[in-house]
Design an enzyme around this catalytic site. Structure first.
Site, PDB file in Angstrom:
ATOM      1  N   LYS A  15      22.928  49.470 -49.285  1.00  0.00           N
ATOM      2  CA  LYS A  15      23.264  48.803 -48.009  1.00  0.00           C
ATOM      3  C   LYS A  15      24.226  47.631 -48.241  1.00  0.00           C
ATOM      4  O   LYS A  15      25.234  47.501 -47.566  1.00  0.00           O
ATOM      5  CB  LYS A  15      21.986  48.251 -47.329  1.00  0.00           C
ATOM      6  N   ARG A  88      13.530  45.624 -39.826  1.00  0.00           N
ATOM      7  CA  ARG A  88      12.736  46.135 -40.937  1.00  0.00           C
ATOM      8  C   ARG A  88      11.415  46.720 -40.458  1.00  0.00           C
ATOM      9  O   ARG A  88      10.653  47.269 -41.234  1.00  0.00           O
ATOM     10  CB  ARG A  88      12.442  44.936 -41.800  1.00  0.00           C
ATOM     11  N   ARG A 127      20.606  46.466 -61.548  1.00  0.00           N
ATOM     12  CA  ARG A 127      21.519  45.688 -60.700  1.00  0.00           C
ATOM     13  C   ARG A 127      21.717  44.269 -61.237  1.00  0.00           C
ATOM     14  O   ARG A 127      20.788  43.640 -61.734  1.00  0.00           O
ATOM     15  CB  ARG A 127      20.959  45.593 -59.278  1.00  0.00           C
ATOM     16  N   ARG A 160      18.011  39.793 -60.057  1.00  0.00           N
ATOM     17  CA  ARG A 160      17.116  39.293 -59.000  1.00  0.00           C
ATOM     18  C   ARG A 160      15.656  39.368 -59.431  1.00  0.00           C
ATOM     19  O   ARG A 160      15.235  40.342 -60.041  1.00  0.00           O
ATOM     20  CB  ARG A 160      17.318  40.119 -57.725  1.00  0.00           C
ATOM     21  N   ARG A 171       8.138  47.210 -52.959  1.00  0.00           N
ATOM     22  CA  ARG A 171       9.183  47.210 -51.921  1.00  0.00           C
ATOM     23  C   ARG A 171       9.384  48.619 -51.358  1.00  0.00           C
ATOM     24  O   ARG A 171       9.590  48.793 -50.158  1.00  0.00           O
ATOM     25  CB  ARG A 171      10.503  46.683 -52.505  1.00  0.00           C
TER      26      ARG A 171
END
Ligand code: AP5
Length: 220
Positions: A15, A88, A127, A160, A171
């Site tokens: 996203k 969400r 990431r 992160r 998540r």
């Protein structure tokens, strides 16, 4: 036309990567609740203090905190926008509809980026995100030209805190339980476009641009 749009998808679906690329091309404001909340945490605001423990654990931040952070920003936005990471859950989607309806407007299109769960953990644990401009890289799939340095702004790349395997699992569970049902919500509203996110980044960008520019479905 002023485009009011949102991008849905699981954690790691791409996203943020896609939103950044298409917002530059279409001159849309990129409104990422994840980025807004991380900025609030870094600035030590009241909202940031309320959000931090939820984010670290991979849970959704309470709606009232998210509304405060997002709508303060959205109310200042005069042109088109792309929401990333919002809504969400059903309550957030209904609140957004109410807010826009009070201004006599509505969302025009919602793009759902679809990627099998089996691909997502590797995307997230590999990431690295720029601490200055927020751009995402990946150690294997999308490495920066110089290790740990952002290609765009020279900022330092960070891992992160919620991109560890344990938090990623939480998540994903939250996504399936609370966010995935919104695909049906927007499909019934007649404004959903599905994009295969399990392709190279350029190809996904082309399909998202198509969805935003040409493929706005008829509102139900
Ligand atoms: P948020 O920051 O929104 O995280 P997320 O939804 O989990 O999504 P990510 O940012 O992890 O993934 P992405 O889909 O943007 O993928 P990316 O493009 O980076 O939210 C974080 C937390 O904040 C939440 O857990 C929650 O606590 C809170 N929060 C946020 N919004 C909230 C809300 N509305 N309500 C309540 N709480 C909220 O890509 C991932 C990696 O894959 C990158 O390394 C990238 O380089 C790579 N990649 C991208 N595309 C491809 C491709 N096509 N092929 C190969 N690799 C790719």
């Amino acid at each position: 036309m002023t485009l009011r749009s949102a991008i849905l998808g699981a954690p790691g679906a791409g996203k943020g990567t896609q939103a950044q690329r298409v917002c530059e091309r279409l001159h849309l404001a990129h409104l990422s609740t994840g980025d807004l909340l991380r900025s609030a945490v870094a600035a030590g605001t009241a909202a940031g203090k309320q959000a931090k423990s939820h984010m670290d654990a991979g849970r959704l931040v309470p709606d009232d905190v998210v509304f405060r952070v997002l709508f303060e920003r959205l109310d200042r936005s005069t042109g088109g926008f792309l929401l990333d990471g919002f809504p969400r859950n059903r309550a957030q989607a209904e609140e957004l509809d109410r807010r826009l309806a009070s201004q006599r407007v509505a969302l025009d299109v919602v793009v759902d980026i679809e990627v099998p769960d089996s691909r997502l953990a590797a995307r997230l644990t590999g990431r690295r995100s720029c601490g200055s401009c927020g751009r995402s890289f990946h150690l294997e799939f999308f490495p920066p030209a110089v290790a740990d340095v952002c290609d765009d702004c020279g900022g330092a790349l960070k891992h992160r805190a919620d991109d560890t395997l344990a938090v990623v699992g939480q998540r994903l569970a939250v996504y399936h339980e609370q966010t995935a049902p919104l695909v049906d919500y927007y499909e019934r509203a007649g404004i959903l476009v599905r994009v295969d996110g399990d392709q190279d980044v350029e190809r996904v960008t082309a399909e998202v641009l198509d969805a935003l520019q040409n493929d706005v479905p008829e509102r139900a």
